[in-house]
Design a protein around this motif. Sequence first.
Motif: not given
Length: 243
Positions: A174-193
């Motif tokens: 959770l601390r890592y996600l917070a540091g990345c500025g990511i939280s529930p409610g954010d939109r995303f796009t998968v660019r590559d894998r």
Amino acid sequence: MATQDLLRSQAVEDYSKAIFSLESRSQEPVATSALAQRLGITPGSVSAMLKKLDELGLITHVPYRGVRLTPEGRRLALEVIRHHRLLESYLADALGMPWDRVHDEAEVLEHVLSEDLEQLIAAKLGHPTVDPHGDPIPSAELELEERATHSMESLRPGDEGLFVRVSDSDPAMLRYLAGCGISPGDRFTVRDRQPFGGPLFVLFGEREHAIGGQLAGAMHVEVDQVSRASEAGGQNEAVDGRD
């Protein structure tokens, strides 16, 4: 009939909540071994407590398979979960506590929260439907609406949607996600894998993040357009958090 004091003991509430969580994951009776692993105690200790829960009318035994919550046991579990998730929301939203710390505080306070204070907290927060980690909060009538989601790790390039939920079982995550500025409610796009179990490269806003391993498995999303490969597997209706 069990007394209210017996029904509301901390151990009884913790067991009811743990059984509810395990039962929700598979819709199967909960084995003693699985419950012992969940609670971090010995199977012998679990067996003794299950006998008490049976006497209180909170569980029924399914021969050779495990236990299920009775309607009374389910109501008790949902009431404790409602307390827990409302407290997490209050600590995070009203008091500004980081989301990686609210779980442990709520674990203690959930057992002593009065119904009057529960109602005041819910009203103060505007009757939220999800907690800071995206977990649904049972309604005042103790109804729980679980939304179908996909695990982030099941997605493919081109998938896009909404990050809605994350397991709260690992505060460091959770601390890592917070540091990345990511939280529930954010939109995303998968660019590559990357192949061979490598990470996904996911755009949140204008920033790209490499997400893989346990983190991708813990993040659950609602997808706008699911690729055929993604649709074939990875759909899930619950996130296994600690509450």
